[in-house]
Design a protein around this motif. Structure first.
Motif, PDB file in Angstrom:
ATOM      1  N   GLU A   9       0.821  -1.205   0.000  1.00  0.00           N
ATOM      2  CA  GLU A   9       0.000   0.000   0.000  1.00  0.00           C
ATOM      3  C   GLU A   9       0.854   1.253   0.000  1.00  0.00           C
ATOM      4  OE1 GLU A   9      -3.719   0.094   2.648  1.00  0.00           O
ATOM      5  OE2 GLU A   9      -2.591  -1.681   3.253  1.00  0.00           O
ATOM      6  N   ASP A  11       1.707   5.031   1.126  1.00  0.00           N
ATOM      7  CA  ASP A  11       1.545   5.992   2.207  1.00  0.00           C
ATOM      8  C   ASP A  11       2.300   7.251   1.767  1.00  0.00           C
ATOM      9  OD1 ASP A  11       1.730   7.490   4.499  1.00  0.00           O
ATOM     10  OD2 ASP A  11       2.550   5.890   5.742  1.00  0.00           O
ATOM     11  N   LEU A  12       1.554   8.252   1.358  1.00  0.00           N
ATOM     12  CA  LEU A  12       2.172   9.455   0.796  1.00  0.00           C
ATOM     13  C   LEU A  12       1.805  10.646   1.664  1.00  0.00           C
ATOM     14  CD1 LEU A  12       3.713  10.321  -1.895  1.00  0.00           C
ATOM     15  CD2 LEU A  12       1.502  11.175  -2.626  1.00  0.00           C
ATOM     16  N   ARG A  13       2.795  11.319   2.182  1.00  0.00           N
ATOM     17  CA  ARG A  13       2.516  12.477   3.021  1.00  0.00           C
ATOM     18  C   ARG A  13       3.125  13.728   2.416  1.00  0.00           C
ATOM     19  NH1 ARG A  13       5.324  12.934   8.581  1.00  0.00           N
ATOM     20  NH2 ARG A  13       6.860  13.711   7.130  1.00  0.00           N
ATOM     21  N   ARG A  15       3.711  17.753   2.715  1.00  0.00           N
ATOM     22  CA  ARG A  15       3.720  18.929   3.580  1.00  0.00           C
ATOM     23  C   ARG A  15       4.289  20.096   2.816  1.00  0.00           C
ATOM     24  NH1 ARG A  15       6.466  16.341   9.006  1.00  0.00           N
ATOM     25  NH2 ARG A  15       4.556  15.928  10.135  1.00  0.00           N
ATOM     26  N   LEU A  99      -3.259  18.718  -4.616  1.00  0.00           N
ATOM     27  CA  LEU A  99      -1.868  18.327  -4.869  1.00  0.00           C
ATOM     28  C   LEU A  99      -1.597  16.924  -4.325  1.00  0.00           C
ATOM     29  CD1 LEU A  99       0.180  21.580  -4.072  1.00  0.00           C
ATOM     30  CD2 LEU A  99      -0.300  20.583  -6.311  1.00  0.00           C
TER      31      LEU A  99
ATOM     32  N   ILE B  10       8.277  22.123  -0.787  1.00  0.00           N
ATOM     33  CA  ILE B  10       7.531  20.869  -0.768  1.00  0.00           C
ATOM     34  C   ILE B  10       8.295  19.823   0.023  1.00  0.00           C
ATOM     35  CG2 ILE B  10       6.635  18.992  -2.198  1.00  0.00           C
ATOM     36  CD1 ILE B  10       6.666  21.159  -4.509  1.00  0.00           C
ATOM     37  N   ASP B  11       7.601  19.153   0.882  1.00  0.00           N
ATOM     38  CA  ASP B  11       8.172  18.045   1.641  1.00  0.00           C
ATOM     39  C   ASP B  11       7.258  16.842   1.388  1.00  0.00           C
ATOM     40  OD1 ASP B  11       8.936  16.229   3.545  1.00  0.00           O
ATOM     41  OD2 ASP B  11       8.765  17.594   5.247  1.00  0.00           O
ATOM     42  N   LEU B  12       7.734  15.942   0.564  1.00  0.00           N
ATOM     43  CA  LEU B  12       6.900  14.809   0.147  1.00  0.00           C
ATOM     44  C   LEU B  12       7.571  13.516   0.590  1.00  0.00           C
ATOM     45  CD1 LEU B  12       4.344  14.281  -1.740  1.00  0.00           C
ATOM     46  CD2 LEU B  12       6.022  13.620  -3.439  1.00  0.00           C
ATOM     47  N   ARG B  13       6.865  12.739   1.369  1.00  0.00           N
ATOM     48  CA  ARG B  13       7.443  11.487   1.831  1.00  0.00           C
ATOM     49  C   ARG B  13       6.595  10.312   1.369  1.00  0.00           C
ATOM     50  NH1 ARG B  13       7.290  10.091   7.948  1.00  0.00           N
ATOM     51  NH2 ARG B  13       5.232   9.503   7.212  1.00  0.00           N
ATOM     52  N   LEU B  14       7.214   9.463   0.597  1.00  0.00           N
ATOM     53  CA  LEU B  14       6.524   8.274   0.106  1.00  0.00           C
ATOM     54  C   LEU B  14       6.995   7.053   0.885  1.00  0.00           C
ATOM     55  CD1 LEU B  14       4.826   6.665  -1.991  1.00  0.00           C
ATOM     56  CD2 LEU B  14       6.859   6.657  -3.457  1.00  0.00           C
ATOM     57  N   ARG B  15       6.040   6.262   1.318  1.00  0.00           N
ATOM     58  CA  ARG B  15       6.361   4.979   1.928  1.00  0.00           C
ATOM     59  C   ARG B  15       5.491   3.911   1.305  1.00  0.00           C
ATOM     60  NH1 ARG B  15       6.306   6.653   8.315  1.00  0.00           N
ATOM     61  NH2 ARG B  15       8.545   6.938   8.560  1.00  0.00           N
ATOM     62  N   LEU B  16       6.032   2.717   1.186  1.00  0.00           N
ATOM     63  CA  LEU B  16       5.235   1.574   0.767  1.00  0.00           C
ATOM     64  C   LEU B  16       5.075   0.669   1.981  1.00  0.00           C
ATOM     65  CD1 LEU B  16       6.967   0.873  -2.662  1.00  0.00           C
ATOM     66  CD2 LEU B  16       4.944   2.267  -2.200  1.00  0.00           C
ATOM     67  N   ARG B  17       3.839   0.405   2.322  1.00  0.00           N
ATOM     68  CA  ARG B  17       3.550  -0.435   3.478  1.00  0.00           C
ATOM     69  C   ARG B  17       3.020  -1.785   3.029  1.00  0.00           C
ATOM     70  NH1 ARG B  17      -0.551   0.448   6.090  1.00  0.00           N
ATOM     71  NH2 ARG B  17      -1.366   2.193   4.883  1.00  0.00           N
ATOM     72  N   LEU B  99       9.223   6.599  -8.331  1.00  0.00           N
ATOM     73  CA  LEU B  99       7.869   6.981  -7.918  1.00  0.00           C
ATOM     74  C   LEU B  99       7.911   8.279  -7.115  1.00  0.00           C
ATOM     75  CD1 LEU B  99       6.241   3.577  -6.825  1.00  0.00           C
ATOM     76  CD2 LEU B  99       5.768   4.917  -8.882  1.00  0.00           C
ATOM     77  N   GLU B 102       8.538  11.182  -9.450  1.00  0.00           N
ATOM     78  CA  GLU B 102       7.374  11.514 -10.277  1.00  0.00           C
ATOM     79  C   GLU B 102       6.303  12.230  -9.458  1.00  0.00           C
ATOM     80  OE1 GLU B 102       6.232   7.806 -12.060  1.00  0.00           O
ATOM     81  OE2 GLU B 102       7.927   7.814 -13.454  1.00  0.00           O
ATOM     82  N   ALA B 103       6.088  11.767  -8.237  1.00  0.00           N
ATOM     83  CA  ALA B 103       5.103  12.409  -7.364  1.00  0.00           C
ATOM     84  C   ALA B 103       5.544  13.843  -7.053  1.00  0.00           C
ATOM     85  CB  ALA B 103       4.927  11.608  -6.082  1.00  0.00           C
ATOM     86  N   VAL B 107       3.684  17.660  -7.860  1.00  0.00           N
ATOM     87  CA  VAL B 107       3.422  18.693  -6.861  1.00  0.00           C
ATOM     88  C   VAL B 107       4.153  19.989  -7.242  1.00  0.00           C
ATOM     89  CG1 VAL B 107       3.625  19.329  -4.438  1.00  0.00           C
ATOM     90  CG2 VAL B 107       3.044  16.986  -5.054  1.00  0.00           C
TER      91      VAL B 107
END
Lengths: 125, 125
Positions: A9, A11-13, A15, A99, B10-17, B99, B102-103, B107
């Motif tokens: 899954e 999980d995109l955060r 800020r 966004l 922009i502070d974008l944090r992607l995680r895959l769970r 990924l 690209e995200a 943004v």
């Protein structure tokens, strides 16, 4: 085929920062919406399960980071202590949510490719 | 015109769970690259400023979440205790970084619109 593990899954955060301040993030966006719905900072804080003081500090941070009020005291009426989310505040939440959605969509589009690549030797991915 | 405040960033944090496990995120991606560069978990941990135990636990979590080893003990040679990032591990990091990029790009493309919307009454945004 039987799936033994839950799916991967995303999980995109997102800020938005200005210097040291978080101008907008998931919690602040939720708080703004809660304040808008409740018509007061205290009501919004209650809805979020946070103290009035914490909500007030988050509002203060947002107002400073955007250089203009996202939340301000309601004027007139007899509501005493009510607060409203300004037009700029509503626009900021709306733009932030958009966004976040767009970024999430890009990752969702890319995920099947990643799963395929990783899943060559495994069917559970 | 004079800019009084730093820019919105922009502070974008992607995680895959996968279920409770974080399969991949910024820290795990960095750790995999550090292990690949160092040729061992202990060397990678050192590079990341974390304990061997913590690095080992992160590796174990990744291996479990992906259902296959992303890092495994080096076989043969006389390196004693060395570890290598598997092909799947390298592919996972690469796909994760892509990924994330690209995200972030999406943004970044949307941010000027948000600034314009918010900046109608202010020139500093």
């Amino acid at each position: 085929m039987a799936r033994k593990q839950p799916e991967l899954e995303i999980d995109l955060r997102l800020r938005l920062r200005r210097g040291e301040d978080i101008a907008m993030g998931p919690g602040k966006a939720d708080l703004l919406e809660a304040i808008a719905a409740a018509g007061s900072i205290s009501g919004g804080a209650r809805k979020m399960g946070m103290s009035y003081r914490r909500a007030w500090l988050l509002v203060e941070t947002m107002n400073r980071a955007f250089g203009q009020p996202l939340v301000r005291a309601k004027t007139g009426g007899n509501s005493g202590g009510g607060a409203e989310v300004t037009e700029i505040g509503l626009a900021a939440v709306e733009a932030y949510r958009r966004l976040q959605r767009e970024a999430l969509r890009v990752v969702e589009r890319g995920l099947p490719g990643l799963k395929r690549k990783l899943g060559k030797s495994r069917s559970s991915l």
